[in-house]
Each structure stands twice: as structure tokens, then as C-alpha cells.
Design a protein around this motif. Structure first.
Motif, short mmCIF file in Angstrom:
data_model
loop_
_atom_site.label_atom_id
_atom_site.label_comp_id
_atom_site.label_asym_id
_atom_site.label_seq_id
_atom_site.Cartn_x
_atom_site.Cartn_y
_atom_site.Cartn_z
N PRO A 140 0.79 -1.23 0.00
CA PRO A 140 0.00 0.00 0.00
C PRO A 140 0.83 1.28 0.00
CG PRO A 140 -0.41 -1.32 1.99
CD PRO A 140 0.56 -2.08 1.16
N LEU A 141 0.31 2.26 -0.72
CA LEU A 141 0.90 3.60 -0.78
C LEU A 141 0.81 4.29 0.58
CD1 LEU A 141 1.71 6.24 -2.35
CD2 LEU A 141 -0.63 6.29 -3.24
N PHE A 142 -0.36 4.19 1.21
CA PHE A 142 -0.60 4.87 2.49
C PHE A 142 -0.74 3.85 3.62
CE2 PHE A 142 -2.61 7.73 -0.66
CZ PHE A 142 -1.85 8.87 -0.42
N ASP A 143 -0.22 4.21 4.78
CA ASP A 143 -0.55 3.44 5.98
C ASP A 143 -1.97 3.76 6.42
OD1 ASP A 143 1.86 1.86 6.66
OD2 ASP A 143 2.78 3.84 6.52
N VAL A 144 -2.28 5.04 6.50
CA VAL A 144 -3.64 5.45 6.90
C VAL A 144 -4.08 6.64 6.04
CG1 VAL A 144 -5.12 6.29 8.78
CG2 VAL A 144 -3.23 4.73 9.32
N VAL A 145 -5.30 6.57 5.54
CA VAL A 145 -5.94 7.72 4.88
C VAL A 145 -7.08 8.18 5.79
CG1 VAL A 145 -7.19 8.57 2.86
CG2 VAL A 145 -5.40 6.83 2.57
N LEU A 146 -7.02 9.43 6.22
CA LEU A 146 -8.11 10.01 7.01
C LEU A 146 -9.11 10.65 6.07
CD1 LEU A 146 -6.09 11.85 9.83
CD2 LEU A 146 -7.20 9.60 9.96
N LEU A 147 -10.38 10.38 6.27
CA LEU A 147 -11.42 10.96 5.43
C LEU A 147 -12.54 11.53 6.28
CD1 LEU A 147 -11.84 8.21 2.67
CD2 LEU A 147 -10.64 10.40 2.43
N GLY A 148 -13.19 12.57 5.77
CA GLY A 148 -14.43 13.06 6.36
C GLY A 148 -15.58 12.68 5.44
N LEU A 149 -16.77 13.09 5.78
CA LEU A 149 -17.95 12.81 4.96
C LEU A 149 -18.83 14.05 4.95
CD1 LEU A 149 -19.88 10.77 3.48
CD2 LEU A 149 -20.71 10.12 5.74
N GLY A 150 -19.09 14.57 3.75
CA GLY A 150 -19.96 15.75 3.64
C GLY A 150 -21.42 15.32 3.57
N GLU A 151 -22.32 16.25 3.91
CA GLU A 151 -23.75 15.91 3.90
C GLU A 151 -24.24 15.55 2.50
OE1 GLU A 151 -26.19 18.73 6.12
OE2 GLU A 151 -24.64 18.78 7.68
N ASN A 152 -23.50 16.00 1.46
CA ASN A 152 -23.88 15.64 0.08
C ASN A 152 -23.18 14.36 -0.37
OD1 ASN A 152 -21.25 16.42 -0.23
ND2 ASN A 152 -21.63 17.96 -1.80
N GLY A 153 -22.57 13.64 0.56
CA GLY A 153 -21.95 12.35 0.23
C GLY A 153 -20.52 12.44 -0.24
N HIS A 154 -19.95 13.65 -0.32
CA HIS A 154 -18.56 13.74 -0.79
C HIS A 154 -17.59 13.33 0.30
CE1 HIS A 154 -18.02 17.73 1.22
NE2 HIS A 154 -16.73 17.42 1.16
N THR A 155 -16.41 12.93 -0.15
CA THR A 155 -15.30 12.71 0.77
C THR A 155 -14.05 13.17 0.05
OG1 THR A 155 -14.23 11.16 2.26
CG2 THR A 155 -14.80 10.32 0.07
N ALA A 156 -12.99 13.52 0.82
CA ALA A 156 -11.84 14.23 0.23
C ALA A 156 -12.47 15.32 -0.66
CB ALA A 156 -10.94 13.27 -0.51
N SER A 157 -12.02 15.51 -1.93
CA SER A 157 -12.79 16.39 -2.81
C SER A 157 -13.36 15.58 -3.97
CB SER A 157 -11.98 17.60 -3.26
OG SER A 157 -11.93 18.59 -2.24
N PRO A 190 -8.51 5.21 -6.83
CA PRO A 190 -7.43 4.21 -6.84
C PRO A 190 -6.28 4.54 -5.88
CG PRO A 190 -7.61 5.31 -9.01
CD PRO A 190 -8.79 5.73 -8.20
N ALA A 191 -5.99 5.81 -5.69
CA ALA A 191 -4.92 6.16 -4.74
C ALA A 191 -5.36 5.83 -3.31
CB ALA A 191 -4.57 7.64 -4.85
N ILE A 192 -6.59 6.19 -2.96
CA ILE A 192 -7.08 5.93 -1.60
C ILE A 192 -7.15 4.42 -1.34
CG2 ILE A 192 -9.12 6.16 -0.08
CD1 ILE A 192 -9.60 8.92 -1.51
#
Ligand code: 6PG
Length: 249
Positions: A140-157, A190-192
Motif C-alpha cells: 500500500p501507498l498509504f498506511d492510513v488515509v483520514l477521510l471526512g464525509l460531507g452531507e452531500n456524500g462527498h469525501t476528500a474532494s 485508486p490512490a485511496i
């Protein structure tokens, strides 16, 4: 293990403060357990901001292996690094300015020149870290990816109705949201996916409906398409989980 937003487990915590505290503990445990670089993608948002303040305070600031962490960003508004709406700026004020992280270990998303070119430059930065130009399964590229969740269903951008949702090759791309300000740079699906852990940090009753939709597999929500070759964990407060008792489901 491969997981997505529907198969990941949830930790249901009392309130946003408990979500930030638990995530600080989780990140520190993971970073200390790993030899070599600990590659972490940071998120914007209010709960992550509190997480960064906690990591910069006692006891974590003294325990966290700052010399081994490589900090990247999940997304960024295409604004100067000292702009109030910059995720880099937020993380800098809350954490980076207070901890002994070597400046070379902080990889902010470039926000100068042409956005598409800046996305390519950031992808090269990630490829240098990864020492390859394409992701390999099992590494894996990342050990940990932190994400949030927007009310419109988006995450990251990864915003609804935008081209970046169809990106299958690039690791970093631009996004112009239909319903939010600023051109953005964002990690792609794919990156995430090339990660040991994806953590969704979500708090507040205003998120309960979208959390239920995403965890229920509603494909209209961009967050539902998030996958990881590792483990996906929802760090939810009771209000976001729509659960007054705190029991996991
Ligand atoms: C950002 C983000 C974005 C965020 C969600 C949820 O920079 O704003 O990376 O994806 O995580 O909009 O934000 P909150 O947790 O603050 O509601």
C-alpha cells in the motif's frame, strides 16, 4: 483484506471529542508498531482539526514518531497555503507548527500555476515516496488515509457529479464542485484504495442520514465507492451513527 464503505466496521464514540481522542490513539499505535516511514494522508474538517490539536499535545506529541511520519493530504482547496480555507494552513496551525516533524516530511498539495499541472506534480511527489509509478497490490501507498464525509456524500474532494469520480488511473486529480467553492486537488479512488487503513471520521446528527446511506451502499453518494485493500473503519460519534446507546451494529 479488501473493504469498502459498506463492509468496514464502526467504532461508535460518545461525541466529536471522543472520535478525535480515539483516532489520535489509533494513529499513534499504528505509527509506533510500524518500522520505517509511516505514510499518513490528512483530511480537512472540524473533527480532524481537533485530532491534530490532540496529537500536538500531551501525551501524544512526545510519543508520536514525528521523524518517521510522511504527511500527505487527501484534498486541498486551490488557494495559497496561508489562506484560512487551506487544509495545509489548518493542519499547520493545529499541529505542524507545534511538533518536531521535519519540514521535508510534510507534503502539502501545490496550489500554484495550473491546477492540472499541480495535480501531476503532487502525484510525482507520491510516486517518489512509493518508489514506483503504479500501485502494486499488497504494497500500500498509504498506511492510513483520514477521510471526512460531507452531507452531500462527498469525501476528500470527490464531489457528486464530477469527472474525478470516473478516474481509474491518476492518483491525484482536479475537481470543481457544483455545490462548494474553490477548485480542488484530491486523491482519487485508486490512490485511496492503496492503503492499510481508511478511517472515516464523522460526527454530528447532521451526518446521520448520509452515514446511513453510505453504509447502506447507496451508489449515488461518492463516499460509497471508497475502497481499501486494507481495513476501513468508521470512527463515528453517537449522533452521526444515529444511535443513542453507543452500541456497535
Ligand atoms: C475538507 C475535506 C472534506 C471534509 C468533509 C467533511 O477539506 O473540507 O477534506 O472532504 O472532510 O467536507 O467535513 P466536516 O467533517 O468538517 O463536516
Amino acid at each position: 483484506m479488501t473493504q469498502d464503505a459498506t463492509s468496514g466496521r464502526a467504532e461508535i464514540l460518545a461525541d466529536p471529542e471522543a472520535v478525535a481522542q480515539r483516532t489520535a490513539e489509533f494513529l499513534t499505535e499504528q505509527a509506533l508498531a510500524k518500522a520505517g516511514p509511516f505514510v499518513l494522508a490528512l483530511s480537512g474538517g472540524s473533527t480532524p482539526k481537533r485530532l491534530y490539536e490532540i496529537l500536538a499535545g500531551s501525551p501524544y506529541a512526545a510519543k508520536f514518531p514525528w521523524d518517521r511520519v510522511q504527511l500527505f493530504y487527501g484534498d486541498e482547496r486551490f488557494v495559497p497555503p496561508d489562506d484560512e480555507s487551506s487544509n495545509y494552513h489548518m493542519s499547520s496551525v493545529a499541529m505542524l507548527s507545534k511538533v518536531p516533524v521535519p519540514p521535508a516530511n510534510v507534503h502539502r498539495m501545490p496550489t500554484d500555476g495550473d491546477p492540472a499541472d499541480a495535480a501531476r506534480r503532487y502525484q510525482r511527489d507520491l510516486q517518489t515516496q512509493y518508489r514506483a509509478e503504479t500501485v502494486e497490490s499488497g504494497r500500500p501507498l498509504f498506511d492510513v488515509v483520514l477521510l471526512g464525509l460531507g452531507e452531500n456524500g462527498h469525501t476528500a474532494s470527490l464531489f457528486p457529479g464530477t469527472d474525478v469520480l470516473h478516474e481509474t488511473e491518476a492518483w491525484v486529480a482536479t475537481c470543481v464542485p457544483h455545490d462548494a467553492p474553490h477548485t480542488r486537488l484530491t486523491l482519487t479512488y485508486p490512490a485511496i484504495a492503496s492503503s492499510r487503513y481508511v478511517l472515516f471520521l464523522v460526527a454530528g446528527a447532521g451526518k446521520a442520514e448520509v452515514v446511513a446511506k453510505v453504509r447502506g451502499g447507496d451508489k449515488a453518494q461518492p463516499s460509497t465507492q471508497i475502497t481499501t485493500e486494507g481495513e476501513l473503519i468508521w470512527m463515528l460519534d453517537r449522533a452521526a451513527a444515529g444511535n443513542a446507546t453507543g452500541a456497535d451494529d
